[in-house]
Scaffold this motif. Structure first.
Motif, PDB file in Angstrom:
ATOM      1  N   GLU A  59      -9.791  -6.885   9.346  1.00 28.34           N
ATOM      2  CA  GLU A  59      -8.991  -5.787   8.805  1.00 28.34           C
ATOM      3  C   GLU A  59      -8.249  -6.148   7.513  1.00 28.34           C
ATOM      4  OE1 GLU A  59      -9.237  -2.769  10.658  1.00 28.34           O
ATOM      5  OE2 GLU A  59      -8.079  -1.753   9.118  1.00 28.34           O
ATOM      6  N   SER A  60      -7.827  -7.406   7.363  1.00 33.02           N
ATOM      7  CA  SER A  60      -7.076  -7.757   6.150  1.00 33.02           C
ATOM      8  C   SER A  60      -7.936  -7.590   4.903  1.00 33.02           C
ATOM      9  CB  SER A  60      -6.558  -9.192   6.229  1.00 33.02           C
ATOM     10  OG  SER A  60      -7.644 -10.091   6.329  1.00 33.02           O
ATOM     11  N   ARG A 101      -7.580  -0.363   3.788  1.00 33.54           N
ATOM     12  CA  ARG A 101      -6.553   0.153   4.685  1.00 33.54           C
ATOM     13  C   ARG A 101      -5.560  -0.943   5.063  1.00 33.54           C
ATOM     14  NH1 ARG A 101      -8.325   2.436  10.642  1.00 33.54           N
ATOM     15  NH2 ARG A 101      -9.315   0.401  10.714  1.00 33.54           N
ATOM     16  N   GLY A 102      -6.077  -2.128   5.360  1.00 27.55           N
ATOM     17  CA  GLY A 102      -5.215  -3.241   5.739  1.00 27.55           C
ATOM     18  C   GLY A 102      -4.301  -3.657   4.606  1.00 27.55           C
ATOM     19  N   ALA A 151      -3.477   7.680   5.726  1.00 30.66           N
ATOM     20  CA  ALA A 151      -3.522   8.199   7.095  1.00 30.66           C
ATOM     21  C   ALA A 151      -4.134   7.179   8.044  1.00 30.66           C
ATOM     22  CB  ALA A 151      -4.325   9.486   7.127  1.00 30.66           C
ATOM     23  N   LYS A 152      -4.468   5.997   7.533  1.00 22.53           N
ATOM     24  CA  LYS A 152      -5.125   4.959   8.333  1.00 22.53           C
ATOM     25  C   LYS A 152      -6.447   5.478   8.916  1.00 22.53           C
ATOM     26  CE  LYS A 152      -1.722   1.878   8.138  1.00 22.53           C
ATOM     27  NZ  LYS A 152      -0.659   2.635   7.586  1.00 22.53           N
ATOM     28  N   CYS A 153      -7.038   6.456   8.245  1.00 19.69           N
ATOM     29  CA  CYS A 153      -8.263   7.062   8.774  1.00 19.69           C
ATOM     30  C   CYS A 153      -9.430   6.084   8.770  1.00 19.69           C
ATOM     31  CB  CYS A 153      -8.625   8.307   7.975  1.00 19.69           C
ATOM     32  SG  CYS A 153      -9.210   7.926   6.308  1.00 19.69           S
ATOM     33  N   GLY A 178     -10.707   0.922  15.105  1.00 21.56           N
ATOM     34  CA  GLY A 178      -9.333   1.427  15.059  1.00 21.56           C
ATOM     35  C   GLY A 178      -9.236   2.785  14.401  1.00 21.56           C
ATOM     36  N   THR A 179     -10.182   3.678  14.710  1.00 21.66           N
ATOM     37  CA  THR A 179     -10.120   5.026  14.122  1.00 21.66           C
ATOM     38  C   THR A 179      -9.727   6.092  15.143  1.00 21.66           C
ATOM     39  OG1 THR A 179     -12.433   5.601  14.542  1.00 21.66           O
ATOM     40  CG2 THR A 179     -11.944   4.466  12.468  1.00 21.66           C
ATOM     41  N   GLN A 207      -1.521  -1.253   4.185  1.00 22.20           N
ATOM     42  CA  GLN A 207      -0.508  -1.504   5.217  1.00 22.20           C
ATOM     43  C   GLN A 207       0.421  -2.644   4.795  1.00 22.20           C
ATOM     44  OE1 GLN A 207       0.657  -0.380   7.962  1.00 22.20           O
ATOM     45  NE2 GLN A 207       0.903  -1.889   9.594  1.00 22.20           N
ATOM     46  N   LEU A 208      -0.169  -3.735   4.295  1.00 18.27           N
ATOM     47  CA  LEU A 208       0.663  -4.869   3.881  1.00 18.27           C
ATOM     48  C   LEU A 208       1.515  -4.477   2.675  1.00 18.27           C
ATOM     49  CD1 LEU A 208      -1.846  -7.817   4.384  1.00 18.27           C
ATOM     50  CD2 LEU A 208      -0.066  -6.986   5.930  1.00 18.27           C
ATOM     51  N   LYS A 257      -0.273 -16.495   1.909  1.00 19.32           N
ATOM     52  CA  LYS A 257      -1.321 -15.782   2.639  1.00 19.32           C
ATOM     53  C   LYS A 257      -1.605 -14.440   1.949  1.00 19.32           C
ATOM     54  CE  LYS A 257      -3.555 -14.202   6.416  1.00 19.32           C
ATOM     55  NZ  LYS A 257      -4.706 -14.764   7.092  1.00 19.32           N
ATOM     56  N   GLU A 317       2.433   2.717  15.708  1.00 17.10           N
ATOM     57  CA  GLU A 317       2.082   1.329  15.428  1.00 17.10           C
ATOM     58  C   GLU A 317       2.751   0.429  16.452  1.00 17.10           C
ATOM     59  OE1 GLU A 317       2.783   0.064  11.391  1.00 17.10           O
ATOM     60  OE2 GLU A 317       1.864   1.858  10.550  1.00 17.10           O
ATOM     61  N   ARG A 332     -10.611  -3.304  20.656  1.00 20.72           N
ATOM     62  CA  ARG A 332     -10.523  -2.500  19.437  1.00 20.72           C
ATOM     63  C   ARG A 332     -11.863  -2.512  18.720  1.00 20.72           C
ATOM     64  NH1 ARG A 332      -9.052  -2.712  13.760  1.00 20.72           N
ATOM     65  NH2 ARG A 332      -7.246  -1.417  13.261  1.00 20.72           N
ATOM     66  N   LEU A 342       0.099  -7.416  11.524  1.00 21.21           N
ATOM     67  CA  LEU A 342       0.409  -6.091  10.968  1.00 21.21           C
ATOM     68  C   LEU A 342      -0.868  -5.287  10.765  1.00 21.21           C
ATOM     69  CD1 LEU A 342       3.156  -6.935   8.310  1.00 21.21           C
ATOM     70  CD2 LEU A 342       3.392  -5.310  10.200  1.00 21.21           C
ATOM     71  N   ASN A 343      -1.932  -6.001  10.411  1.00 17.77           N
ATOM     72  CA  ASN A 343      -3.195  -5.322  10.144  1.00 17.77           C
ATOM     73  C   ASN A 343      -3.935  -4.879  11.408  1.00 17.77           C
ATOM     74  OD1 ASN A 343      -3.263  -5.040   7.419  1.00 17.77           O
ATOM     75  ND2 ASN A 343      -4.216  -7.022   7.037  1.00 17.77           N
ATOM     76  N   TYR A 344      -3.458  -5.335  12.546  1.00 16.92           N
ATOM     77  CA  TYR A 344      -4.051  -4.832  13.790  1.00 16.92           C
ATOM     78  C   TYR A 344      -3.004  -4.085  14.608  1.00 16.92           C
ATOM     79  CZ  TYR A 344      -8.396  -7.176  12.783  1.00 16.92           C
ATOM     80  OH  TYR A 344      -9.582  -7.538  12.193  1.00 16.92           O
ATOM     81  N   SER A 345      -1.960  -3.610  13.918  1.00 17.96           N
ATOM     82  CA  SER A 345      -0.887  -2.919  14.641  1.00 17.96           C
ATOM     83  C   SER A 345      -1.069  -1.409  14.610  1.00 17.96           C
ATOM     84  CB  SER A 345       0.470  -3.269  14.020  1.00 17.96           C
ATOM     85  OG  SER A 345       0.560  -2.706  12.723  1.00 17.96           O
ATOM     86  N   TYR A 346      -2.111  -0.952  13.922  1.00 23.48           N
ATOM     87  CA  TYR A 346      -2.286   0.486  13.783  1.00 23.48           C
ATOM     88  C   TYR A 346      -3.686   0.929  14.198  1.00 23.48           C
ATOM     89  CZ  TYR A 346      -4.481  -1.264   9.512  1.00 23.48           C
ATOM     90  OH  TYR A 346      -5.248  -1.970   8.635  1.00 23.48           O
ATOM     91  N   ASP A 347      -3.816   2.210  14.454  1.00 19.34           N
ATOM     92  CA  ASP A 347      -5.120   2.861  14.476  1.00 19.34           C
ATOM     93  C   ASP A 347      -4.933   4.131  13.653  1.00 19.34           C
ATOM     94  OD1 ASP A 347      -3.736   4.529  16.233  1.00 19.34           O
ATOM     95  OD2 ASP A 347      -4.634   3.630  18.015  1.00 19.34           O
ATOM     96  N   SER A 348      -5.784   5.135  13.811  1.00 19.48           N
ATOM     97  CA  SER A 348      -5.638   6.320  12.954  1.00 19.48           C
ATOM     98  C   SER A 348      -4.595   7.312  13.475  1.00 19.48           C
ATOM     99  CB  SER A 348      -6.987   7.017  12.765  1.00 19.48           C
ATOM    100  OG  SER A 348      -7.906   6.136  12.167  1.00 19.48           O
ATOM    101  N   ASP A 350      -1.804 -10.684   9.497  1.00 18.71           N
ATOM    102  CA  ASP A 350      -2.933 -10.254  10.327  1.00 18.71           C
ATOM    103  C   ASP A 350      -2.474  -9.363  11.477  1.00 18.71           C
ATOM    104  OD1 ASP A 350      -5.305 -11.287   9.135  1.00 18.71           O
ATOM    105  OD2 ASP A 350      -4.619 -13.296   9.650  1.00 18.71           O
TER     106      ASP A 350
END
Ligand SMILES: Cc1cc2nc3c(=O)[nH]c(=O)nc-3n(C[C@H](O)[C@H](O)[C@H](O)COP(=O)(O)OP(=O)(O)OC[C@H]3O[C@@H](n4cnc5c(N)ncnc54)[C@H](O)[C@@H]3O)c2cc1C
Ligand code: SF4
Ligand code: SF4
Lengths: 457, 446
Positions: free
Chosen positions: B39-40, B44-45, B21-23, A72-73, B48-49, B63, A37, A69, A27-33, A25
């Motif tokens: 986000e998971s 996009r999430g 691009a995490k757009c 996150g774009t 990332q994983l 998980k 990171e 947040r 990692l999934n909130y460690s980025y934006d566009s 989780d």
């Protein structure tokens, strides 16, 4: 890592599935566009202003950074936790709390997605003018915090112009309500505007009162191609100078057109130098007159082809390429660095020429897109972060682009904000006095400096 | 990058993570994200994983297993939404495969088909049990079943006998032969929706097409490899290639969106990936998969391309028309790009008033076993979709996927008297002149 004692408190506030701290989780909130990171220590998904207020009290007591947040774009590293801390993701606060058709306003929660609101409002014959290209995902709170603007900004301005009031939680948990629901309101200092573009540094916006407009009865777009990019820029200056106020006036250069066409196969000619997209709205007869006038100007300035949309399907088709241009650019190479320098419209041709020179100087591929009607230029550098040497050249090119924009009487960012990406260049714009005002403001509203630390200043 | 991680997925599949691009544009397209808003759950999430797993600094944890299976329908909506060309489905299905290898497949026990099988086992003969065992090669079929979002009572009954037992291997048209096709009828038509198969054969022969129904065909393998069991899937693929990768026919016709997207896209991709990873896959197999891929057409696609072969249907001036809406199955719209063709067919029918429903292209939430396993999430997605369907106020909902058919019919408001049919059934009933009767008698389409 958040201490277990504090984690327990936060879990009690946000509920089991509202508090996340697994590595996945985080990692999934460690980025934006943006390309950067940073790992937060915890993520909270609150459901209400009260919950956020309670969370802020704990964070302030423990001096833990808090980063608001939305989706996150943002493109400037604005919503990543560069100093660790708690990310408050507002995505689950997405209710439309009040909708007044007769008074033309709506009160919504900050996590509501812009387009979800547009779809709702449209059914009542109204719309919310701010339309960033990311509107299918970006939240109203994120729009406010970045003071986002979209293609139709030429006529309708940016987010700040359409916010009547806000509910926000300050660093110590205090909840304030600014503005009201009336269009006219000068009771007190305009605190609402203070939060517009504040990038999560001054407080967390939890609700917003949006000012709405009736849907224009008619709209029409033109798509215009040019063999020479200069002629496209000149057209822009002439249209703006002619007294017509288009809703949108967008430019895409050859590089971008080619990339979009390759990805989407929508029939764009690949041998032109530039494309303009112009939209007008209002009463049908008036629109048609304006379209005729614009068509004439385009042709006089050397356009090789003009297409005019005659129905909704054609409108959609003309705009499809523009809406997906950024993503398509990143298809070229793994990374696409998107800047948003903004210059006075009359300097657009010089700016674009300058960008091409910088591309040659550093041997980079740079595509140019612009909200040309307001001088907001998007140079897009495609590169691969894994190639260190090229990455350095790209960073140098960005520095040159910023300096050029400021030399031309412009600014670093028209819409994406500063975040961390433009922080090193802030001194091109802010002097000592300006920084001091910002610092003093911060000291009053957030004495412990827990709100989005490491950004802007 | 360590050697071990490098071999997790092929180079080509790995590269996708570097093009994200995490757009966030895929967030809007993802039915699971739109409900869970975390986000998971987003494409996009998960990309990332995947990146961190591929780079070797993240374990394929329990998980992660949960995220890959319970927060994704593999509906492919993100693939078409992504302007950067990231093929999320290839990443996610590849990781599901590796996850299943690591953690075993407890989930397979509860697979959709096993739920169905229980009801069928109770009611019918032993051939079905044999078939299920062959497909799933597992013993747990009779085990306790959780039905998640799918009421068992709403599961349609089994065909009296398999569809293909009622037909000769080759069915000839009455007059001249305009084309020759192979018909891949898949499991659903063979065991549940025999009427769909009858409609396909009837419409095609009416058009002058010779229909060959190869004996011995079985599951396309898609539900199996999407669950991560690539080994069993390879068995299915090998069998299908043996029967259908043929140069001497004009097309291979499929009536099931899922089978179609498997035959068309997944076979070649999976075989190549396995070969790249050093598994025992020959270049010859890959070539066969490519040949098959070039021949596959969804039945609606094939019929729409040859509308002039259809005999004229009686026009019905002034008569009451039947309102028909259409739901785009993910595996047809996103998986195969087939959207206009079913609409073209429906609009061409004189007795039909076609209505375009809102959000026709959003997922129904079924996702095969997903609705069984993760009923709560599935229900959120399905309920939203059912709302749009009823808003269209149609008498028939046409679609092209047995999975969507089962999910949607199970959740329709019974008082609204709406029927779910395959597009080709609507056409066949119109040609036969039985559509009015069908509506009037209010019978279901089984
Ligand atoms: C493809 C693409 C196209 C884009 N097009 C445009 C465009 O045309 N115009 C434009 O202006 N921008 C554009 N952007 C940038 C971005 O989408 C906007 O800035 C948008 O408003 C960000 O919204 P968000 O919900 O994603 O906010 P986030 O990215 O999550 O956050 C942005 C900033 O706001 C803060 N924040 C978020 N929510 C709150 C809150 N409730 N209270 C206080 N602070 C908060 C965060 O801390 C962060 O600093 C684009 C981005 C992408 C990826
Ligand atoms: S749309 Fe594509 S590029 Fe954008 S975030 Fe999703 S996967 Fe990444
Ligand atoms: S395949 Fe479907 S459910 Fe899975 S991430 Fe993509 S859009 Fe979401």
């Amino acid at each position: 890592m958040v201490e277990e004692k504090i984690a327990k408190e936060l879990r009690a506030i946000a509920g089991g599935d509202g508090y996340l701290d697994s590595r996945e989780d985080l990692l999934n909130y460690s980025y934006d566009s943006s390309v950067d990171e940073a790992m937060p220590d915890a993520v909270v998904l609150p459901n209400s202003t009260e919950q956020i207020s309670k969370i802020m009290k704990i964070a302030d007591r423990e001096k833990i950074p808090v980063i608001a947040r939305g989706a996150g774009t943002n493109l400037s590293g604005g919503s990543i936790a560069v100093k660790g801390g708690i990310v408050i993701a507002l995505t689950r606060m997405n209710a439309i709390k009040e909708f007044s058709k007769e008074n033309r306003y709506a009160i919504v929660e900050a996590g509501l997605v812009n387009l979800d609101f547009q779809n709702y409002a449209m059914k009542q014959g109204l719309f919310f003018p701010p339309d960033p290209s990311s509107w299918a995902v970006a939240t109203i709170g994120g729009n406010i915090a970045e003071n986002a603007g979209g293609p139709r900004g030429v006529k309708y301005g940016v987010t700040r112009d359409w916010i009547l009031g806000l509910k926000a939680v300050l660093a110590d948990g205090t909840v304030i309500q600014t503005g009201g629901v009336t269009f006219k309101n000068v009771t007190g200092v305009d605190l609402t505007s203070l939060f517009c573009g504040s990038e999560g540094l001054l407080g967390i916006v939890t609700e917003a009162t949006l000012k709405l407009l009736p849907l224009p009865p008619f709209k029409q777009s033109l798509q215009v191609f040019y063999p020479k990019i200069d002629d496209a820029s000149k057209t822009v200056a002439r249209i703006i100078g002619s007294g017509i106020v288009p809703v949108a006036l967008e430019l895409m250069d050859r590089v971008v057109i080619n990339v979009v066409e390759d990805a989407k196969k929508i029939g764009l000619p690949k041998d032109v130098a530039a494309m303009l997209l112009v939209m007008v709205d209002g009463i049908e007869s008036e629109c048609r007159n304006q379209v005729r006038l614009i068509e004439q100007i385009c042709k006089e300035e050397g356009a090789s082809r003009v297409a005019i949309a005659e129905n909704e399907t054609q409108e959609e088709a003309l705009w499809l390429g523009r809406r997906s241009a950024l993503g398509c650019m990143s298809q070229l190479r793994p990374n696409c660095l998107l800047e948003d320098v903004t210059v006075p419209v009359s300097n657009l041709p010089v700016m674009i020429k300058g960008i091409y020179e910088i591309a040659t100087k550093y041997n980079l591929t740079i595509g140019v897109m612009a909200h040309a009607g307001d001088g907001n230029t998007h140079p897009m550098i495609v590169t691969d972060k894994r190639d260190k040497e090229e990455w350095e050249r790209a960073e140098k090119a960005i520095g040159d682009i910023f300096k050029l924009a400021v030399d031309l009487g412009g600014t670093l960012s028209g819409e994406h904000g500063v975040g961390i990406s433009k922080k090193p260049f802030m001194n091109l714009i802010y002097g000592e006095a300006e920084f001091r005002v910002l610092k003093d403001l911060k000291k009053v509203l957030d004495p412990n400096g827990i709100l989005n630390p490491g950004k802007i200043m | 990058m360590t050697k071990q991680q490098k071999e997790l997925l092929s180079e080509r599949t790995n590269e996708h993570v570097y093009h994200c691009a995490k757009c966030g544009l895929c967030l809007d397209a993802c039915p699971v994200y739109k409900e869970l808003l975390v986000e998971s759950a987003s494409p996009r999430g998960k990309v990332q994983l995947a990146k961190h797993i591929i780079e070797g600094d993240l374990e394929i944890s329990k998980k992660m297993e949960d995220i890959l299976f319970s927060q994704c329908l593999l509906c492919g909506s993100c693939v078409i939404a992504c302007p950067s060309g990231v093929k999320q489905n290839e990443l996610f299905s590849g990781l599901r495969w590796r996850t299943a290898q690591r953690h075993g497949m407890p989930l397979a026990k509860k697979l959709f088909f096993q739920v169905l099988s229980r009801r069928w086992l109770m009611s019918t003969s032993s051939w079905f049990g044999k078939w299920v065992r062959k497909i799933f090669s597992g013993p747990a079929i009779e085990s306790r079943i959780e039905v998640g979002n799918l009421p068992v009572s709403a599961i349609p009954p089994l065909n009296d006998k398999p569809f293909n037992a009622a037909y000769p291997e080759i069915v000839m048209p009455e007059d001249e032969i305009r084309a020759r096709i192979l018909y891949f009828h898949g499991c659903a038509t063979n065991y549940v929706f025999a009427d769909v198969g009858k409609a396909v054969v009837s419409v095609l022969t009416n058009m002058g097409v010779q229909v060959e129904i190869p004996r011995g065909q079985s599951c396309c393998g898609l539900p199996i490899f999407l669950s991560g069991d690539r080994k069993t899937a390879i068995r299915c693929i090998t069998e299908a290639l043996g029967l259908f990768a043929r140069d001497d026919v004009d097309a291979v016709i499929v009536d099931c969106a899922t089978c179609g997207s498997a035959l068309r896209h997944e076979y070649a991709h999976i075989l190549r990936e396995l070969k790249d990873l050093g598994e025992d896959v020959s270049e010859d197999m890959i070539e066969k998969a490519q040949l098959l891929q070039s021949k596959v057409r969804d039945v609606s696609e094939y019929v729409a391309a040859h509308m002039d072969w259809l005999a004229a249907m009686p026009s019905r001036d002034g008569a009451r028309k039947i309102r028909v809406a259409y739901h785009d199955p993910c595996h047809l719209m996103k998986g195969q790009g087939v959207t206009m063709q079913p609409r073209t067919i429906l609009k061409s029918i004189p007795s039909v008033e076609y209505v375009e429903m809102e959000k026709a292209g959003t997922c129904c939430g079924g996702g095969g076993e997903f609705q069984i396993e993760f009923g709560d999430t599935s229900a959120l997605i399905t309920n939203r979709k059912i709302g749009y369907i009823h808003d269209a106020n149609a008498q028939i909902l046409a679609t092209g996927c047995p999975g969507c058919n089962i999910t949607i019919r199970a959740h329709l408001d019974k008082n609204k008297n709406m029927q779910v049919l395959h597009t080709i059934q609507v056409l066949q009933k119109s040609i036969d002149g039985t559509l009015d009767n069908f509506i009037d008698s209010g019978i279901t389409a089984d």
